[in-house]
Design a protein around this motif. Structure first.
Motif, PDB file in Angstrom:
ATOM      1  N   PHE A 207      47.675   4.349 -36.815  1.00 47.87           N
ATOM      2  CA  PHE A 207      46.497   3.901 -36.078  1.00 47.87           C
ATOM      3  C   PHE A 207      46.535   4.479 -34.678  1.00 47.87           C
ATOM      4  CE2 PHE A 207      49.820   0.789 -35.366  1.00 47.87           C
ATOM      5  CZ  PHE A 207      49.765   0.558 -34.006  1.00 47.87           C
TER       6      PHE A 207
ATOM      7  N   ILE B  64      37.085   4.886 -38.099  1.00 44.45           N
ATOM      8  CA  ILE B  64      37.044   4.463 -36.701  1.00 44.45           C
ATOM      9  C   ILE B  64      36.030   3.344 -36.493  1.00 44.45           C
ATOM     10  CG2 ILE B  64      35.304   6.209 -36.083  1.00 44.45           C
ATOM     11  CD1 ILE B  64      36.872   6.547 -33.409  1.00 44.45           C
TER      12      ILE B  64
ATOM     13  N   LEU C 177      38.998   2.099 -31.930  1.00 46.87           N
ATOM     14  CA  LEU C 177      40.187   1.852 -32.743  1.00 46.87           C
ATOM     15  C   LEU C 177      40.035   2.628 -34.045  1.00 46.87           C
ATOM     16  CD1 LEU C 177      42.792   0.350 -33.576  1.00 46.87           C
ATOM     17  CD2 LEU C 177      41.333  -1.589 -34.236  1.00 46.87           C
ATOM     18  N   ALA C 178      41.101   3.305 -34.469  1.00 45.74           N
ATOM     19  CA  ALA C 178      41.035   4.124 -35.684  1.00 45.74           C
ATOM     20  C   ALA C 178      42.312   3.962 -36.496  1.00 45.74           C
ATOM     21  CB  ALA C 178      40.811   5.591 -35.325  1.00 45.74           C
ATOM     22  N   PHE C 179      42.190   4.139 -37.809  1.00 45.59           N
ATOM     23  CA  PHE C 179      43.321   4.196 -38.725  1.00 45.59           C
ATOM     24  C   PHE C 179      43.257   5.515 -39.480  1.00 45.59           C
ATOM     25  CE2 PHE C 179      43.178  -0.292 -37.908  1.00 45.59           C
ATOM     26  CZ  PHE C 179      44.487  -0.727 -38.044  1.00 45.59           C
TER      27      PHE C 179
ATOM     28  N   LEU D  13      42.869  -1.110 -45.821  1.00 44.21           N
ATOM     29  CA  LEU D  13      42.853  -2.173 -44.816  1.00 44.21           C
ATOM     30  C   LEU D  13      42.194  -3.399 -45.435  1.00 44.21           C
ATOM     31  CD1 LEU D  13      41.561  -0.166 -41.719  1.00 44.21           C
ATOM     32  CD2 LEU D  13      43.936  -0.642 -42.340  1.00 44.21           C
TER      33      LEU D  13
ATOM     34  N   ARG E  47      52.342   6.050 -35.752  1.00 47.30           N
ATOM     35  CA  ARG E  47      52.296   6.347 -37.181  1.00 47.30           C
ATOM     36  C   ARG E  47      53.607   5.953 -37.846  1.00 47.30           C
ATOM     37  NH1 ARG E  47      52.950  12.844 -38.668  1.00 47.30           N
ATOM     38  NH2 ARG E  47      55.062  13.120 -37.857  1.00 47.30           N
TER      39      ARG E  47
ATOM     40  N   TRP F  85      33.037  -0.022 -39.367  1.00 47.46           N
ATOM     41  CA  TRP F  85      33.974   1.085 -39.519  1.00 47.46           C
ATOM     42  C   TRP F  85      33.278   2.263 -40.191  1.00 47.46           C
ATOM     43  CZ3 TRP F  85      39.034   1.194 -37.785  1.00 47.46           C
ATOM     44  CH2 TRP F  85      39.491  -0.011 -37.220  1.00 47.46           C
TER      45      TRP F  85
ATOM     46  N   VAL G 149      41.213  -6.642 -40.251  1.00 46.69           N
ATOM     47  CA  VAL G 149      41.655  -6.202 -38.921  1.00 46.69           C
ATOM     48  C   VAL G 149      41.107  -7.193 -37.900  1.00 46.69           C
ATOM     49  CG1 VAL G 149      41.596  -4.366 -37.202  1.00 46.69           C
ATOM     50  CG2 VAL G 149      41.576  -3.778 -39.639  1.00 46.69           C
TER      51      VAL G 149
ATOM     52  N   HIS H 279      48.886   6.391 -29.827  1.00 43.14           N
ATOM     53  CA  HIS H 279      49.000   6.752 -31.240  1.00 43.14           C
ATOM     54  C   HIS H 279      50.293   6.171 -31.808  1.00 43.14           C
ATOM     55  CE1 HIS H 279      45.940   9.676 -30.230  1.00 43.14           C
ATOM     56  NE2 HIS H 279      45.983  10.273 -31.407  1.00 43.14           N
TER      57      HIS H 279
ATOM     58  N   VAL I 181      40.421   9.793 -41.388  1.00 42.32           N
ATOM     59  CA  VAL I 181      40.417   8.803 -40.314  1.00 42.32           C
ATOM     60  C   VAL I 181      39.167   7.938 -40.418  1.00 42.32           C
ATOM     61  CG1 VAL I 181      40.575   8.428 -37.818  1.00 42.32           C
ATOM     62  CG2 VAL I 181      41.546  10.508 -38.818  1.00 42.32           C
TER      63      VAL I 181
ATOM     64  N   ALA J  17      46.526  -6.276 -38.231  1.00 42.28           N
ATOM     65  CA  ALA J  17      45.923  -5.823 -39.481  1.00 42.28           C
ATOM     66  C   ALA J  17      46.853  -6.103 -40.644  1.00 42.28           C
ATOM     67  CB  ALA J  17      45.609  -4.333 -39.418  1.00 42.28           C
TER      68      ALA J  17
END
Length: 290
Positions: A134, A96, A265-267, A281, A156, A35, A284, A154, A94, A111
């Motif tokens: 995410f 990723i 994949l992103a948060f 996190l 949220r 990440w 995941v 997306h 962010v 997650a």
């Protein structure tokens, strides 16, 4: 040492409900696990980066320290991945993980996460985090060139807006303008986390556990199912709630010439006060049925 690591991996995996193939099992007690910061596109100069991306910084490994009693740690270990915004209303950050897929089939992301504002005041501050969420950034394989798409689901949790508690899940399908970067016609950019275009998920109101003082946290479970063949969401769950995703859709763009089989994949986190919003996190799990 190997036996201990194997037991720990099994314990971590047992808290998830993965599909048959494990693509990635990221427990941040083992480090960053791939990440990284979401860096905006640029050419020749970093000043070419769109302002939304320029505000991003790298995620950090954290023991969730707090001034009144030490550290929380993770669900069953010392560390979590911390995604922290700048201390400014509307600031975003962010993290990723960049992958590609080997077959267009069902995938599942699970997650354990928690969020809070920086505990800089002796009050609950429950509305100081605007949102956490995410996204996936996906593109078909190169044999679909000419007819395929880049697809960006997306999701949220809108916790608060302008200091008022909202507490509901939202999705985004509205695309934003694509901006060419540089002069060689190789790079473009678009800031898809702009505040515009979010829509309420059907029945998406949910009150999450937010403990009684600003240094306490509780971990939440989320699960998101998606089919890479149809490029459609097939399920979403948070804690004890399974949500209706029949109205969910994604940002859809023409396929881009160098992003084939992309599986990113992103948060993200967003602040609603002039203090840092913190998304943590613990672990995941990304799995598939192929």
């Amino acid at each position: 040492m190997f036996a201990a690591a194997h037991v720990n991996y099994a314990q971590t995996l047992s808290r998830f409900d993965p599909l048959p193939r494990i693509i990635a099992m990221d427990d941040f007690d083992r480090g960053f696990c791939g990440w990284t910061q979401l860096v905006g596109n640029y050419e020749d100069s970093l000043d070419a980066m769109l302002p939304g991306y320029a505000q991003h910084s790298s995620p950090m490994l954290s023991t969730l320290p707090h001034w009144d009693a030490g550290s929380h740690g993770g669900v069953d270990g010392d560390y979590a991945l911390k995604i922290a915004t700048r201390p400014r209303i509307g600031a975003q950050n962010v993290a990723i993980k960049r992958l590609t897929f080997r077959k267009a089939g069902p995938i599942r992301m699970e997650a354990y996460l928690t969020f809070k504002p920086e505990a800089s005041a002796l009050k609950l501050s429950e509305t100081d985090v605007r949102s956490i969420g995410f996204l996936f950034d996906l593109q078909v394989g190169d044999q679909m060139a000419g007819s395929g798409h880049r697809v960006m689901p997306h999701m949220r949790f809108l916790n608060a807006a302008d200091g008022k508690h909202i507490q509901k899940w939202q999705f985004k399908r509205q695309s934003v303008p694509i901006v060419p970067i540089g002069t060689e016609n190789k790079t473009i950019s678009h800031y898809h986390l702009s505040p515009d275009g979010w829509e309420d998920l059907a029945g998406g109101d949910q009150k999450l556990c937010y403990n009684e003082i600003p240094t306490k946290v509780n971990w939440h479970y989320i699960r998101f199912d998606f089919d890479l063949a149809s490029m459609q969401c097939t399920g979403f769950r948070c804690n004890d709630r399974e949500f209706d995703v029949s109205g969910f859709d994604s940002i859809r763009l023409p396929a881009m010439k160098n992003l084939w089989c992309m599986l990113n994949l992103a948060f993200f986190a967003e602040a609603d006060a002039d203090k840092r919003a913190l998304l943590y996190l613990d672990s995941v799990c990304l799995s598939g049925d192929f």
